[in-house]
Write an enzyme that holds these catalytic residues in place. Structure first.
Site, PDB file in Angstrom:
ATOM      1  N   ASP A   1       0.854  -1.193   0.000  1.00 48.64           N
ATOM      2  CA  ASP A   1       0.000   0.000   0.000  1.00 48.64           C
ATOM      3  C   ASP A   1       0.887   1.239   0.000  1.00 48.64           C
ATOM      4  O   ASP A   1       1.630   1.488   0.950  1.00 48.64           O
ATOM      5  CB  ASP A   1      -0.886  -0.038   1.252  1.00 48.64           C
ATOM      6  CG  ASP A   1      -1.979   1.012   1.221  1.00 48.64           C
ATOM      7  OD1 ASP A   1      -1.990   1.839   0.283  1.00 48.64           O
ATOM      8  OD2 ASP A   1      -2.810   1.010   2.146  1.00 48.64           O
TER       9      ASP A   1
ATOM     10  N   ASP B   1      -3.359   2.314  -5.697  1.00 45.09           N
ATOM     11  CA  ASP B   1      -2.154   2.348  -4.853  1.00 45.09           C
ATOM     12  C   ASP B   1      -2.058   1.165  -3.897  1.00 45.09           C
ATOM     13  O   ASP B   1      -1.287   1.193  -2.952  1.00 45.09           O
ATOM     14  CB  ASP B   1      -2.111   3.662  -4.063  1.00 45.09           C
ATOM     15  CG  ASP B   1      -3.180   3.721  -2.996  1.00 45.09           C
ATOM     16  OD1 ASP B   1      -4.237   3.084  -3.170  1.00 45.09           O
ATOM     17  OD2 ASP B   1      -2.957   4.401  -1.980  1.00 45.09           O
ATOM     18  N   GLU B   2      -2.808   0.116  -4.159  1.00 48.67           N
ATOM     19  CA  GLU B   2      -2.893  -0.967  -3.181  1.00 48.67           C
ATOM     20  C   GLU B   2      -3.068  -2.308  -3.891  1.00 48.67           C
ATOM     21  O   GLU B   2      -3.853  -2.399  -4.833  1.00 48.67           O
ATOM     22  CB  GLU B   2      -4.139  -0.699  -2.331  1.00 48.67           C
ATOM     23  CG  GLU B   2      -4.074  -1.163  -0.924  1.00 48.67           C
ATOM     24  CD  GLU B   2      -5.404  -0.892  -0.224  1.00 48.67           C
ATOM     25  OE1 GLU B   2      -5.869  -1.795   0.468  1.00 48.67           O
ATOM     26  OE2 GLU B   2      -5.999   0.190  -0.396  1.00 48.67           O
TER      27      GLU B   2
END
Ligand code: MG
Length: 399
Positions: free
Chosen positions: A11, A105-106
């Site tokens: 993350d 983003d993860e």
């Protein structure tokens, strides 16, 4: 018995805000808020420096500015975030193709069985974090555990810029003290309900037992009980490679200048082709989209002679497609370009001569990508591809 799985959760830290700080060094160490710039806007992301003042994402911008008047507010630059996200995911792919993106983003990575090649999960996570930092300048927090649920909890514990592993023997000490709200699928409503029932922490759920939870909450109760034991069987579901990549731009004012639109299209091709290359892919089809001033739109598509990812291989075709619209004769409010039929680079290549040419082209393109990383996207465009200018210098401010 299931074979033990090894899952990473990765993350990026305060992603949008970190990108702003990366691209604008003066913002580093400063409270930065990304979101709708007007007072009616909403906070999409904020740097850790802004969080210290109580600013949170999804908060109204007015409130955020009250909490942290010295914060620098920047608009969302989705194109730039996507570019960096793709670079980061390309780093993940060096280790496994079992990747499940949760957002820009993860992601979850299943690294089961990667040990012989890359070492144990903790080492893989450390290597990924180092590569992301070195190659993009961003920090990514990582969690390692035997399933998705625990891996995500671990990375949260590691934030920001941390790495946490939960070993099988550590599950209870990690889990039991957590509030029920930290469990997967427990939103505010369920959390309140559980609180009213006197179930505050994960340990309380475990003590309540499966039967009682099932009676209280049905199948969700059974699920919560399993989570309270640290059990989660959901597989990492990789989505495969993207089918297409594109970019479009709505102009501040409708445009009549066909030559100017060709320049816009060139910059757009450069940008999308670079994303395709970063993913190690090539495109078999190019599509140009034009929306006219009256909001009607047309698309024009063509197959590329062979799959390519170079500007030289794509732009002439894209320009021809633009020429088959009414650009220049009608006002244009939006221009877009999409590359599709994406496949791994070199997939359909056999002859030696082509191979050699391709290698030369690739190293040129990669060199350009590196220069662009350093000096910004609009820093260079190869002169031979530029349409002839009609005299007036065009304003090339970027986004
Ligand atoms: Mg994040």
């Amino acid at each position: 018995m299931n074979k033990a799985r090894q899952i990473l959760h990765l993350d990026l830290d305060a992603f949008y805000a970190s990108v702003e700080q990366l691209d604008e060094p003066a913002l580093r160490g400063q409270p930065v808020i990304v979101g709708g710039v007007s007072d009616r806007g909403v906070v999409c992301a904020c740097s850790y420096e802004a969080r210290r003042f109580g600013v949170r994402s999804a908060m109204g911008m007015l409130r955020a500015r009250q909490l942290c008047p010295e914060a620098v507010v920047r608009p969302v630059r989705m194109g730039r975030y996507r570019e960096l996200s793709e670079e980061v995911f390309a780093i993940y792919r060096r280790y496994t193709d079992r990747i499940e993106p949760l957002s820009i983003d993860e992601a979850f990575l299943d690294v089961t069985g990667c040990e012989r090649l890359f070492g144990p999960p903790l080492k893989i996570a450390a290597a990924i974090r180092a590569a992301v930092k070195e190659e993009t300048g961003l920090t990514v927090s990582a969690g390692a555990a035997g399933n998705k649920f625990l891996a995500k909890l671990a990375s949260e514990r590691g934030k920001p810029d941390g790495l946490v592993e939960i070993l099988p023997g550590e599950v209870d000490s990690f889990l039991l003290a957590l509030p029920v709200a930290s469990l997967w699928g427990v939103g505010r409503v369920t959390a309140e309900r559980l609180q009213q029932l006197g179930l505050q922490r994960v340990a309380d759920l475990r003590k309540a037992g499966e039967e009682r939870l099932a009676k209280l909450l049905g199948s969700q109760g059974v699920q919560l009980y399993r989570l309270s034991l640290g059990l989660d069987e959901r597989p990492v579901e990789s989505s495969g490679r993207p089918k297409s990549l594109g970019h479009e731009e709505t102009f501040a004012q409708d445009r009549w200048d066909h030559k100017g639109l060709e320049v816009e299209l060139l910059a757009m091709t450069e940008r999308v082709a670079s994303r395709v290359r970063r993913l190690g892919l090539e495109a078999g089809c190019v599509t140009v989209k034009v929306k006219y001033g009256d909001f009607t739109q047309v698309t024009r598509s063509a197959s590329l002679s062979s799959a390519v990812s170079s500007l030289e291989g794509i732009y002439p075709q894209a320009r021809e497609l633009l020429g088959r619209t009414e650009s220049g004769r009608r006002s244009v409010r939006l221009l877009g370009l999409t590359l599709s039929q994406l496949q791994p680079a070199g997939a359909g290549q056999s002859d030696l001569f082509g191979q050699e040419q391709r290698t030369r082209q690739q190293s040129l393109d990669q060199a350009l990508d590196r220069v662009r990383d350093r000096f910004g996207r609009d820093g260079i465009v190869r002169g031979t591809l530029l349409p002839e200018r009609s005299g007036e210098p065009s304003d090339d401010g970027g986004e």
